[in-house]
Design an enzyme around this catalytic site. Structure first.
Site, short mmCIF file in Angstrom:
data_model
loop_
_atom_site.label_atom_id
_atom_site.label_comp_id
_atom_site.label_asym_id
_atom_site.label_seq_id
_atom_site.Cartn_x
_atom_site.Cartn_y
_atom_site.Cartn_z
N GLU A 53 0.83 -1.21 0.00
CA GLU A 53 0.00 0.00 0.00
C GLU A 53 0.86 1.26 0.00
O GLU A 53 0.55 2.25 -0.68
CB GLU A 53 -0.93 0.01 1.22
CG GLU A 53 -1.90 -1.15 1.29
CD GLU A 53 -1.38 -2.32 2.11
OE1 GLU A 53 -2.19 -2.95 2.81
OE2 GLU A 53 -0.17 -2.62 2.04
N ARG A 192 14.03 -23.89 -4.73
CA ARG A 192 14.67 -23.64 -3.43
C ARG A 192 14.62 -22.16 -3.07
O ARG A 192 14.39 -21.80 -1.90
CB ARG A 192 16.13 -24.09 -3.49
CG ARG A 192 16.36 -25.59 -3.50
CD ARG A 192 17.85 -25.89 -3.64
NE ARG A 192 18.13 -27.33 -3.63
CZ ARG A 192 19.34 -27.84 -3.80
NH1 ARG A 192 20.38 -27.04 -3.99
NH2 ARG A 192 19.51 -29.16 -3.78
N THR A 204 20.82 -38.40 3.79
CA THR A 204 21.00 -37.59 2.58
C THR A 204 22.20 -36.68 2.74
O THR A 204 23.01 -36.51 1.82
CB THR A 204 19.73 -36.77 2.28
OG1 THR A 204 18.64 -37.66 2.08
CG2 THR A 204 19.92 -35.91 1.04
N GLY A 293 15.90 -37.62 2.82
CA GLY A 293 15.75 -38.79 1.97
C GLY A 293 14.42 -39.48 2.15
O GLY A 293 13.42 -38.88 2.59
N SER A 299 7.76 -40.39 6.06
CA SER A 299 7.14 -40.06 7.35
C SER A 299 6.13 -38.93 7.21
O SER A 299 5.03 -38.99 7.77
CB SER A 299 8.22 -39.68 8.37
OG SER A 299 9.06 -40.78 8.64
#
Length: 351
Positions: A53, A192, A204, A293, A299
């Site tokens: 604004e 990313r 990983t 990973g 999960s």
């Protein structure tokens, strides 16, 4: 109504320019119109900087026109003092008689107070224009405030035979195997740059030793998060370099030291991952890009705590190794990029 929708869609276009730069604030665009003519516009460009604004009002060359204009904004103007003064007070001060809003702000600091302040000062306020589209635009912000956790984007690459990693039983096979083509690698680095943080698990970090930055794209490096729980991380991993901030979540009595490294210890129980997400919420981390990973991705899918998934299928075969996660949803979008497949999934029922 058609003109209001046209002006609001322009607000959405402007707001989108702030993706990756304004979190934990929402993406906001603003248009100021005199009749059907736009006389000013702006968007929130950077966290801590002027709001949409303010930038739109500043862009109007003749401020006297504001007294007859309509201000369009995709999110309710703020009414509290934060890093910048309240936008509602500026709107009132400049004498703008009418404000049209898409979404009310779910942030408890605002939550209808901006609209109330404007109305009490005699400003006509209409809200709910293209509300669903506005909700999608700021789904990271809304999820963060409604569910008290970051917006979660899952990403993995897999081969044509369904593997996301090679067989690691061979001790010589410890380096990273890239599955998709270089163009998709650039896509991943762009993705990313659009999220606050990037998350990986311990294996990983150890197997691939990724840098986790946006070197293939121009943008801000996300915060790097490693969830290790019961495994100790080697101190020479790339995630411990000084290219970006790194947060390590562990249950071990270990502190990873460094200028940009934060260690957070949590109890090792069946709520460990949920507690990680709540800690990220407390740290104002609005969205996360989860790159693996398998156990971490699986999960989150099993607990139904994810909002988007981006699955890349490369034109390769591994024949054996770690199988990729599976989703029960159908992809809402499929695109072929240089013989590789990109599939986009949305989860409308996440917890």
């Amino acid at each position: 109504m058609m003109m209001d929708e046209r002006m609001m869609r322009r607000c959405f276009e402007l707001a989108q320019k702030g993706l990756g730069s304004v979190a934990p604030n929402p993406m906001v665009g603003c248009v100021i119109a005199l009749g059907n003519r736009i006389i000013g516009e702006g968007y929130h460009q950077k966290y801590g900087g002027a709001h949409a604004e303010v930038n739109a009002i500043r862009s109007v060359k003749n401020s006297e026109l504001l007294k007859k204009a309509t201000l369009y904004v995709n999110l309710e103007p703020c009414s509290h003092h934060g890093k910048t003064p309240p936008c509602s007070e500026l709107i009132i001060k400049m004498g703008i008689p009418k404000v049209i809003v898409s979404n009310l702000d779910p942030n408890p600091k605002v939550a209808g107070k901006g609209v109330e302040q404007l109305q009490k000062s005699g400003v006509e306020v209409i809200h709910g224009i293209l509300e669903k589209e506005g909700d999608i635009l700021n789904q990271r912000f809304f999820t963060f405030h409604r569910k008290n956790r970051p917006y979660i984007v899952l990403k993995w690459a897999k081969t044509l035979d369904g593997f996301m990693d090679i067989d690691r039983s061979d001790p010589d096979k410890k380096h990273h195997y890239w599955i998709t083509n270089p163009e998709l690698k650039q896509w991943v680095h762009k993705w990313r740059s659009e999220e606050t943080a990037i998350v990986i698990g311990a294996q990983t970090a150890i197997n691939d030793n990724p840098i986790l930055n946006v070197r293939e794209w121009e943008g801000i490096n996300p915060i790097r998060i490693v969830i290790t729980k019961d495994s100790e991380l080697p101190k020479n991993l790339n995630v411990f370099n000084n290219l970006a901030k790194t947060i390590v979540f562990t249950s071990l009595n270990i502190t990873y030291s460094g200028e940009n490294i934060l260690t957070i210890r949590l109890n090792s129980n069946n709520r460990f991952l949920k507690n990680v997400l709540f800690e990220l919420y407390k740290l104002d981390i609005q969205s996360v890009f989860v790159e693996g990973g398998y156990q971490l991705l699986h999960s989150l899918i099993e607990m139904n705590i994810w909002d988007e998934a981006r699955v890349l299928t490369g034109n390769k075969y591994f024949q054996k190794g770690q199988h990729a996660p599976k989703l029960v949803q159908n992809a809402s979008q499929k695109t072929i990029i240089n013989e590789d497949l990109f599939e986009f999934y949305t989860n409308h029922n996440s917890i």
